[in-house]
Design an enzyme around this catalytic site. Structure first.
Site, PDB file in Angstrom:
ATOM      1  N   ALA A 254      -0.393 -19.137   3.375  1.00  0.00           N
ATOM      2  CA  ALA A 254      -0.875 -20.359   3.514  1.00  0.00           C
ATOM      3  C   ALA A 254      -1.802 -21.048   2.440  1.00  0.00           C
ATOM      4  O   ALA A 254      -1.791 -22.043   2.412  1.00  0.00           O
ATOM      5  CB  ALA A 254      -2.412 -19.971   4.571  1.00  0.00           C
TER       6      ALA A 254
ATOM      7  N   ASN B 133       5.063 -11.169  -2.107  1.00  0.00           N
ATOM      8  CA  ASN B 133       4.905 -12.722  -1.977  1.00  0.00           C
ATOM      9  C   ASN B 133       3.551 -12.689  -2.293  1.00  0.00           C
ATOM     10  O   ASN B 133       2.605 -13.770  -1.777  1.00  0.00           O
ATOM     11  CB  ASN B 133       5.517 -13.648  -0.768  1.00  0.00           C
ATOM     12  CG  ASN B 133       7.228 -12.893  -0.736  1.00  0.00           C
ATOM     13  OD1 ASN B 133       7.972 -13.378  -1.560  1.00  0.00           O
ATOM     14  ND2 ASN B 133       7.395 -12.597   0.233  1.00  0.00           N
TER      15      ASN B 133
ATOM     16  N   GLU C 263      -4.815  -9.811   2.474  1.00  0.00           N
ATOM     17  CA  GLU C 263      -6.614  -8.463   2.145  1.00  0.00           C
ATOM     18  C   GLU C 263      -7.056  -8.234   2.775  1.00  0.00           C
ATOM     19  O   GLU C 263      -8.060  -7.723   2.847  1.00  0.00           O
ATOM     20  CB  GLU C 263      -6.831 -10.225   1.053  1.00  0.00           C
ATOM     21  CG  GLU C 263      -8.030  -9.596   0.556  1.00  0.00           C
ATOM     22  CD  GLU C 263      -8.958 -11.261  -0.319  1.00  0.00           C
ATOM     23  OE1 GLU C 263      -9.328 -10.907  -1.604  1.00  0.00           O
ATOM     24  OE2 GLU C 263      -8.798 -12.224  -0.541  1.00  0.00           O
ATOM     25  N   GLU C 264      -7.302  -9.733   4.291  1.00  0.00           N
ATOM     26  CA  GLU C 264      -8.153  -8.610   4.846  1.00  0.00           C
ATOM     27  C   GLU C 264      -7.465  -7.392   6.132  1.00  0.00           C
ATOM     28  O   GLU C 264      -8.708  -7.314   5.922  1.00  0.00           O
ATOM     29  CB  GLU C 264      -8.301 -10.076   5.990  1.00  0.00           C
ATOM     30  CG  GLU C 264      -9.355 -11.519   6.273  1.00  0.00           C
ATOM     31  CD  GLU C 264      -7.968 -12.090   5.019  1.00  0.00           C
ATOM     32  OE1 GLU C 264      -8.015 -13.616   4.688  1.00  0.00           O
ATOM     33  OE2 GLU C 264      -6.922 -12.233   5.020  1.00  0.00           O
TER      34      GLU C 264
ATOM     35  N   GLU D 223       0.584  -1.214   0.113  1.00  0.00           N
ATOM     36  CA  GLU D 223       0.107   0.340   0.103  1.00  0.00           C
ATOM     37  C   GLU D 223       0.904   1.625  -0.391  1.00  0.00           C
ATOM     38  O   GLU D 223       0.613   2.640  -0.258  1.00  0.00           O
ATOM     39  CB  GLU D 223      -0.450   0.143   1.019  1.00  0.00           C
ATOM     40  CG  GLU D 223      -0.074  -0.324   2.044  1.00  0.00           C
ATOM     41  CD  GLU D 223       0.022  -1.141   3.711  1.00  0.00           C
ATOM     42  OE1 GLU D 223      -0.771  -1.576   4.643  1.00  0.00           O
ATOM     43  OE2 GLU D 223      -0.098  -1.866   2.611  1.00  0.00           O
TER      44      GLU D 223
ATOM     45  N   CYS E  42       2.397 -16.399  -1.186  1.00  0.00           N
ATOM     46  CA  CYS E  42       3.005 -17.903  -0.810  1.00  0.00           C
ATOM     47  C   CYS E  42       3.174 -18.060   1.135  1.00  0.00           C
ATOM     48  O   CYS E  42       4.058 -18.442   1.575  1.00  0.00           O
ATOM     49  CB  CYS E  42       4.423 -16.798  -0.823  1.00  0.00           C
ATOM     50  SG  CYS E  42       4.944 -16.886  -2.373  1.00  0.00           S
TER      51      CYS E  42
ATOM     52  N   ASP F 240      -3.944  -7.122  -4.355  1.00  0.00           N
ATOM     53  CA  ASP F 240      -4.164  -7.914  -3.548  1.00  0.00           C
ATOM     54  C   ASP F 240      -4.393  -8.794  -3.464  1.00  0.00           C
ATOM     55  O   ASP F 240      -5.126  -9.843  -4.746  1.00  0.00           O
ATOM     56  CB  ASP F 240      -5.440  -7.554  -3.879  1.00  0.00           C
ATOM     57  CG  ASP F 240      -6.574  -8.319  -2.313  1.00  0.00           C
ATOM     58  OD1 ASP F 240      -6.042  -8.882  -2.121  1.00  0.00           O
ATOM     59  OD2 ASP F 240      -8.139  -8.524  -2.917  1.00  0.00           O
TER      60      ASP F 240
END
Length: 322
Positions: A294, A289, A170-171, A143, A292, A152
């Site tokens: 979970a 990443n 993302e969250e 960001e 990369c 994202d």
């Protein structure tokens, strides 16, 4: 209390803000939806009060009601959910105060563009495009890539676990830029050759930490300029990586898996010629990443695939290593 009453008021405005119907972005069709900031806020307010009839929605649309965010949990998830709720309540408090001051000022806009790559995609083995420029950034985050197309690391259901107990890239982005959550009402799950570009979703919240240490840290003033359409010049592209189970990590080096990730990244990074102004240079990609964590992606492979896609799309790549 004033903020909750304000949220209830704008939730009730939803029918007047969408006199025909709320436009959707179903799978398999490139299309674009524009919302005013008030329309996005009304969607969020109704999600907060859980008024949408999710059971009657056709297709694979993610949940927009906040049921799971209000539900308890273990292993620190209650605390994480509380921090995300603080972000969302702060967003509404900011809107309430700004609306009181604004009077009749023209409000900001947001656009949500679903992009679909044609079935053939790119003939990667035959491409003669040379690799472009990659700048590795050891400090900062995606960001902070001002003026870039910011990636994202999405779930196929945009927003991922933002309304549950998720708190990674993302969250966090959706929680600190709550207008993005409106996409969960509009956008059906992304297919293998589809991405979503959101322009104009400003950041309202400062934060610290990542994952289990994520915390709301107060107000954030997004000083990005506005374009001629009244959108903040902040552009985010949601692109979901393929999930590789722990026992199948090696399969990501196979031809089909590589092709899928290349096409996904190219769909995210390309821009149609008709949408470009005369002589306009495409901004860089701000990424890192992708897939990369979970999703068990190999960092070196994913970096190379993103560089290849960015090169064919005619963009340079800012790679934030955090």
């Amino acid at each position: 209390m004033a903020t909750i009453l304000y949220m209830a008021t704008i939730a009730l405005e939803l029918p007047s803000l969408f006199p025909v119907s709320i436009p959707l972005l179903p799978r398999g069709k490139s299309d674009e939806v524009w919302l005013s900031a008030s329309q996005a806020a009304a969607i969020l307010a109704n999600g907060f009060f859980c008024t949408f009839d999710s059971g009657r929605r056709k297709g694979e649309y993610p949940e927009i009601n906040f049921f799971a965010l209000f539900h308890g949990g273990g292993h620190g998830s209650v605390e994480l959910k509380a921090e995300k709720l603080l972000c969302i309540l702060h967003y509404f408090e900011r809107r309430r105060k700004e609306n009181e001051k604004a009077g009749g000022a023209q409000e900001l806009m947001l656009s949500f563009q679903r992009k679909c790559l044609h079935p053939g995609g790119v003939s990667w083995p035959r491409s003669s495009v040379p690799l472009g420029v990659l700048h590795a950034m050891a400090e900062g985050s995606i960001e902070s890539g001002v003026g870039c197309l910011q990636v994202d690391f999405a779930n196929r259901n945009v927003g991922g676990g933002v309304l549950h107990d998720g708190s990674v890239q993302e969250e966090i982005r959706f929680a600190t830029c709550p207008e993005l959550i409106a996409a969960r009402l509009l956008v059906e799950a992304l297919g293998d050759s589809e991405t979503l570009v959101v322009t104009g979703a400003q950041r309202f919240c400062a934060y610290s930490g990542y994952g289990p240490t994520f915390k709301f840290e107060g107000d954030y003033v997004d000083d990005a300029p506005e374009d001629k359409f009244g959108r903040k010049v902040v552009q985010l592209v949601a692109m979901d990586a393929r999930l590789f189970s722990s026992g199948q990590v090696w399969t990501q080096f196979g031809k089909e898996a590589v092709k899928r990730e290349l096409n996904k990244a190219f769909c995210a990074f390309r821009e149609e010629t008709s949408r470009l102004g005369s002589g306009r240079k495409l901004p860089p990609i701000a990424s890192g990443n992708w897939g990369c964590g979970a999703f068990n992606g190999d960092p070196e492979l994913k970096a190379l695939l993103q560089l290849m896609a960015a090169s064919v799309a005619g963009r340079s790549l800012l790679f934030f290593t955090f």
